[in-house]
Design an enzyme around this catalytic site. Sequence first.
Site, PDB file in Angstrom:
ATOM      1  N   ASP B   6       0.876  -1.120  -0.003  1.00  0.00           N
ATOM      2  CA  ASP B   6       0.119   0.139   0.137  1.00  0.00           C
ATOM      3  C   ASP B   6       1.039   1.085  -0.027  1.00  0.00           C
ATOM      4  O   ASP B   6       1.320   1.523   0.953  1.00  0.00           O
ATOM      5  CB  ASP B   6      -0.726   0.011   1.352  1.00  0.00           C
ATOM      6  CG  ASP B   6      -1.637   1.201   1.497  1.00  0.00           C
ATOM      7  OD1 ASP B   6      -1.714   2.181   0.568  1.00  0.00           O
ATOM      8  OD2 ASP B   6      -2.205   1.416   2.526  1.00  0.00           O
ATOM      9  N   LYS B  68       3.077  11.661  -3.332  1.00  0.00           N
ATOM     10  CA  LYS B  68       2.110  10.899  -4.316  1.00  0.00           C
ATOM     11  C   LYS B  68       0.849  11.905  -4.959  1.00  0.00           C
ATOM     12  O   LYS B  68       0.532  11.218  -6.151  1.00  0.00           O
ATOM     13  CB  LYS B  68       1.420   9.863  -3.145  1.00  0.00           C
ATOM     14  CG  LYS B  68       0.188   8.972  -3.683  1.00  0.00           C
ATOM     15  CD  LYS B  68      -0.289   8.024  -2.826  1.00  0.00           C
ATOM     16  CE  LYS B  68      -1.583   7.235  -3.717  1.00  0.00           C
ATOM     17  NZ  LYS B  68      -2.106   6.309  -2.747  1.00  0.00           N
ATOM     18  N   GLU B 145      -7.222   0.658  -4.552  1.00  0.00           N
ATOM     19  CA  GLU B 145      -7.430   0.631  -2.915  1.00  0.00           C
ATOM     20  C   GLU B 145      -8.372   0.098  -2.405  1.00  0.00           C
ATOM     21  O   GLU B 145      -8.494  -0.489  -1.439  1.00  0.00           O
ATOM     22  CB  GLU B 145      -6.882   1.976  -2.411  1.00  0.00           C
ATOM     23  CG  GLU B 145      -5.070   2.271  -2.521  1.00  0.00           C
ATOM     24  CD  GLU B 145      -4.870   3.639  -2.575  1.00  0.00           C
ATOM     25  OE1 GLU B 145      -5.735   4.679  -2.072  1.00  0.00           O
ATOM     26  OE2 GLU B 145      -3.780   3.865  -2.829  1.00  0.00           O
ATOM     27  N   ASP B 168     -13.204   4.730   1.580  1.00  0.00           N
ATOM     28  CA  ASP B 168     -11.733   4.920   1.782  1.00  0.00           C
ATOM     29  C   ASP B 168     -11.297   6.162   1.869  1.00  0.00           C
ATOM     30  O   ASP B 168     -10.876   6.730   0.654  1.00  0.00           O
ATOM     31  CB  ASP B 168     -11.196   3.931   0.869  1.00  0.00           C
ATOM     32  CG  ASP B 168      -9.535   3.934   0.889  1.00  0.00           C
ATOM     33  OD1 ASP B 168      -9.066   4.401   1.923  1.00  0.00           O
ATOM     34  OD2 ASP B 168      -8.761   3.143   0.146  1.00  0.00           O
TER      35      ASP B 168
END
Lengths: 282, 569
Positions: B6, B68, B145, B168
């Site tokens: 992850d 990211k 994800e 999420d």
Amino acid sequence: MSDMKCWDRLGLAPTPDEREIKRTYARLLKATRPEEDPEGFQALRLAFEEAMWQSSEMSRTPPQPVVPPDSERDPREVEAEALLRPHIEKLAELNEQGTEEEAMAKLAAVLDAFELRDAGARDPLLWQLFEDGMLWVCCDIAANHDAFLRAGVSLFGWMEPDSWLRQRDPKTVEWLGLRLHEADALEAVDELLALLDEGEERQAMVELARLAEAEVLINVDVRHLFEAELMVSLSEYDNMPLQFAGAALTLFGWRRDHRHLEEYHPDAWREFGRKIKPLIVF
Amino acid sequence: MIIGIDLGTTNSLVAVWRDGQAEMIPNALGHALTPSVVGLDDSGAVLVGLAARERLITHPQLTTAVFKRYMGSDRQTRLGTQLFRPEELSALVLKSLKADAERYLGEAVTEAVITVPAYFSDAQRKATKIAGQLAGLKVERLVNEPTAAALAYGLHQNEPESRFLVFDLGGGTFDISILELFEGVMEVRASAGDNFLGGEDFSEALIDGFIEAVGKQHGLTDKEADPVVYQALRKQAEQAKRGLSGTAEVAMELRYQEQNLRWAIGEEAFLKLCEPLLKRLREPIEKALRDARLKAIDLDQIVLAGGATRMPAVRKLVAKLFGRMPAMNLNPDEVVARGAAVMAGLKARDETLNEVVMTDVCPYSQGIEVSEQIATGRFQPGFYLPIIERNSVVPISREQVVSTIVDNQMALHVSVYQGESRLVKDNIFLGEITIPVPPRPAGQISVSVRFTYDVNGLLEAEMTVAETGEKHRLIIEENPGVLTPAEIEEKLAALAKLKIHPRELLPNAQLMARADRMFQQALGEERQWIAQATARFQSMLESQEETTIKQGRDELKTLLDQLEGEGWL
């Protein structure tokens, strides 16, 4: 994929049984994994989707509830139920076809006729059977009046944190909670329409902006229904309150996504679109 | 062994599928979470994780985080004298996780499954794959994800059939997925999301609130003017965010120009501050439900994933949106990594997973630009023709036929976009190709455009000219956000030259970095204690005796823990 091919691919005879189609698809899928056999998977997936679509078009008979024959039940219960049944059916009928006042009056009459108001004095068996009947009227029939639903919930305490219903069937309690919230939201729609009918478009817009942020419309399902009912009501105006409609479009993002409105009532949506033409082009 | 990673905005984790279950792999400090922070130490060696995060405050010019968010772009970050692309920074995090996995498993690791936000674009996915390659990992599969989170949850379900929604909210991205589970099949019905909404935004909102409430009157107006101040505020905001619940107030404190600034905030004020962020949570939920043709009441469970769902404010809102409490029986920080491990097990055809299959969808539509006839013989360009509709099950291959619009047209220009808008200018451009066609009267030449979207979420376009049978393939790599193969080789060589801080020395480096950071933030007496303890530890380090160093480490850690409580992972 033509009519029958999908069934051949699945190795099934055409069936309305979605579970059986899913089971078969799952079995075949384990031998045709998307990452290992992309082409085989795509063919299987296409067949599955087509079969699911065809099955939904086939007529289905809903499963009949299993009720033990009267001979196996307590005769006193059978007798009490026979006594209550016509009244429960009348309540259902008034909810589906009558006015709210009629349904509420009938409820009051039943409570009085069977002496069910006093918790200390009423017949427990009769009360229990009455509760079962009321639960059916509140949850399982096609439509019921908001006031009636609220009365049922308050009579039997179904929504209380420690109610028997919550313990045995939390999903039903969840559903009832949603219905109560929806009733509040529909009331809000009525109030907006009343303002519009009084010519208070400005004030209706202020109220709509408040509602868009309000607690009552936080739940996604409730908001969905509120938007849909508001749109349907607006579509019925001969003289569309354009500024108000414009505010609704903006506050609820209908320009971006209006699929839920279209699905809820395609004709009303078309009518609404026609009437707000002066405002925007979709 | 394939590992599952992850690669998060705030933290990254690595896990593996072993003996029929997902196992979290600890890093050199014994933690499951490795902060996605990269920096250079004083000797110029690369530091990754908690040690680097401590140095965000003391050495902001040599340290960087939240990269990211820039994946798929060519934005460069300067560390000291060197420039790094987001793929390279991500590669350094991946390298560190790879080393942890190799140490833990006792074998070389060369293959990985990496998770990406469902809403990551083509360029962002490619950048992630390249980051893996730069770290010496073959990326066997990119998994969305929320799908990974659902896989982890699905395996723990006792119900044979259920529908659930995964909410999420990570450090930097927000994803919604709706899944149906039946007969061992985990089917993603719909995904939606917001690539620029996450826990980091809530921290920023708190920092802005702090500046507004107490900073401005003390001359602090620009939060980013001084990196030291900014990082100290970020840390305070991070802590405040977790504490905010119920009636209790939490305080954010900052030492600024010889003044102690303090701001106390309660839950209600926090909700007000975050209102614009909380509002943005609604749209993807509505979109996913409508795509899946479901109502919230039809869902059996709402599942939380992502560290930001620990925030009480978020959980309360979720409960209100869906009219029920969300489930949280798996650690929301770890659930995505656990799912990545399941996917790695599936990929390796682990026999404990024989009865499990997962199908996913493409989260957005993809199509081409076309011209539409607006009057006889008059065409207007700029319209969008979707070829693959969003939330189609992948892999998928679809075709549309387009034709020429001008007599004796010599070429056909195909521009590929992703998005949902009617006009291409409002969608995301992916790539383009010009293909020659034989001259004929308008409309007589037709070209079929076939899009193939694979399980990793990567797109391929193939054009076939019907008249000639000539085929053209569009490789969507000529995008400023995506490195070319030659550039990848170049970056690999550059990364190979970088010195990496030795893994076994990381606990010491982390502790020293933490002590430095605390020294900088502390005052008076406390400052003296930290200075003395640090000097003592420094001398013990020089002894090079493992037992002495361990004793010194324990002493210093105890002191630091006493002063600020145990870390903030």
